[in-house]
Design an enzyme around this catalytic site. Structure first.
Site, PDB file in Angstrom:
ATOM      1  N   ALA A  92      43.213  53.676  47.478  1.00 43.23           N
ATOM      2  CA  ALA A  92      42.599  52.618  46.688  1.00 43.23           C
ATOM      3  C   ALA A  92      41.781  53.238  45.578  1.00 43.23           C
ATOM      4  O   ALA A  92      41.592  54.462  45.529  1.00 43.23           O
ATOM      5  CB  ALA A  92      41.717  51.757  47.579  1.00 43.23           C
ATOM      6  N   LYS A  93      41.308  52.343  44.704  1.00 46.37           N
ATOM      7  CA  LYS A  93      40.587  52.817  43.521  1.00 46.37           C
ATOM      8  C   LYS A  93      39.348  53.628  43.883  1.00 46.37           C
ATOM      9  O   LYS A  93      38.890  54.449  43.119  1.00 46.37           O
ATOM     10  CB  LYS A  93      40.215  51.629  42.643  1.00 46.37           C
ATOM     11  CG  LYS A  93      41.455  51.041  41.983  1.00 46.37           C
ATOM     12  CD  LYS A  93      41.206  49.812  41.156  1.00 46.37           C
ATOM     13  CE  LYS A  93      42.542  49.338  40.568  1.00 46.37           C
ATOM     14  NZ  LYS A  93      42.532  48.025  40.009  1.00 46.37           N
TER      15      LYS A  93
END
Ligand code: GLU
Length: 286
Positions: free
Chosen positions: A251-252
């Site tokens: 994920a970011k």
């Protein structure tokens, strides 16, 4: 018919291995078919989206060699397109203003018959769908903050059955009620993810939508909107989400997994793509 794919990131963070895999999927499918690969910036959330992330994402895509065709479409520059479609849905009596706050919705979730859970959490209980016309008018006149929601039951009745084709799952019957009365225009911006993605895929002539399987429930809503609006439904390929060795999704927030970090570590674009493809092979199947 020539294949048209797209990569449609929201510029809320840098490109990481998972999103690079998504971009690769669209780019690769287009290139192997001699088709068109588009890039669209989904920046309707003006508070969370940042120009610096857009620039970083485009830099990373270029570095990876995922060159796109034509201009990048930025959703925040096309609110008028979404507005026209909202008006069309409104004219069909399919949308209504919703004045509920998050707290109102959470409170009604504790009500005796609620909440009904969808794949993304509790469904909106429909409180404002039952407001009288006079009450609605009064609240609008008073300038009360509101979003617009799709009346899913009416929309379903009007649309009738529909289906979409997904790779590798095959034909999937549309479930119009799956996400309930979705927000079609948000309080803070005159559109929503669902509306703008459907309008843009149509206007840009996208024929194959490649994206993560986390969005599969939304495709049921997109198919419904396409049917209501008389748009062709593209083909879909919902790919698996990349996970690390412990099975956790990229994920970011994973800083070391950003494409920039890998570039700075001295990896070549080919090595990064190879890493994404290897992670895809070892991630659980869709
Ligand atoms: N903007 C969405 C995201 O970044 C894209 C979803 C889609 O491809 O439809 O998750």
């Amino acid at each position: 018919m020539s294949l048209v794919t797209r990569f449609a990131p929201s510029p809320t963070g840098e490109l990481h291995l998972g999103s690079a895999y998504s971009a690769w999927t669209g780019w690769h499918r287009a290139r192997e078919a001699g088709g068109t690969f588009l890039v669209r910036i989904e920046d309707i959330d003006i508070r969370r989206c940042k120009r610096q992330f857009e620039t970083a994402i485009l830099t990373d895509l270029r570095w990876l060699g995922f060159t796109w065709d034509g201009e990048v479409r930025r959703q925040s520059e096309h609110f008028a397109d979404y507005g026209k479609v909202l008006d069309a849905l409104d004219a069909q009596g399919l949308i209504y203003p919703c004045f509920c706050s998050r707290a109102d919705i959470a409170a009604s979730a504790g009500a005796p018959h609620g909440p009904v859970h969808g794949p993304d959490g509790p469904l909106y209980p429909g409180t404002c769908r039952h407001l009288s016309t006079a009450e609605r008018r009064e609240r609008l006149r008073a300038g009360r903050e509101h979003c617009l929601r799709l009346d899913a039951e009416r929309a379903a009745a009007q649309a009738g059955p529909y289906r979409f084709f997904d790779e590798p799952r095959g034909w999937i019957e549309g479930q119009p009620m799956l996400l309930g009365d979705i927000v079609i225009a948000r309080k803070d911006t005159p559109t929503s993810y669902h509306l703008s993605v459907v309008v843009d895929d149509h206007l840009q002539g996208v024929t194959l939508v490649t994206r993560g399987e986390d969005v599969l429930p939304s495709t049921h809503v997109h198919g419904l909107l396409q049917k209501l609006l008389g748009y062709a439904t593209p083909r879909y390929a919902h790919h698996k989400l990349l996970t690390d060795a412990t099975g956790r999704r990229f994920a970011k927030r994973d800083r070391d997994m950003t494409i920039r970090a890998m570039r700075e570590q001295g990896l070549s674009p080919e090595e990064v793509v190879a890493r994404a493809l290897a992670a895809a092979r070892s991630s659980p199947p869709p």
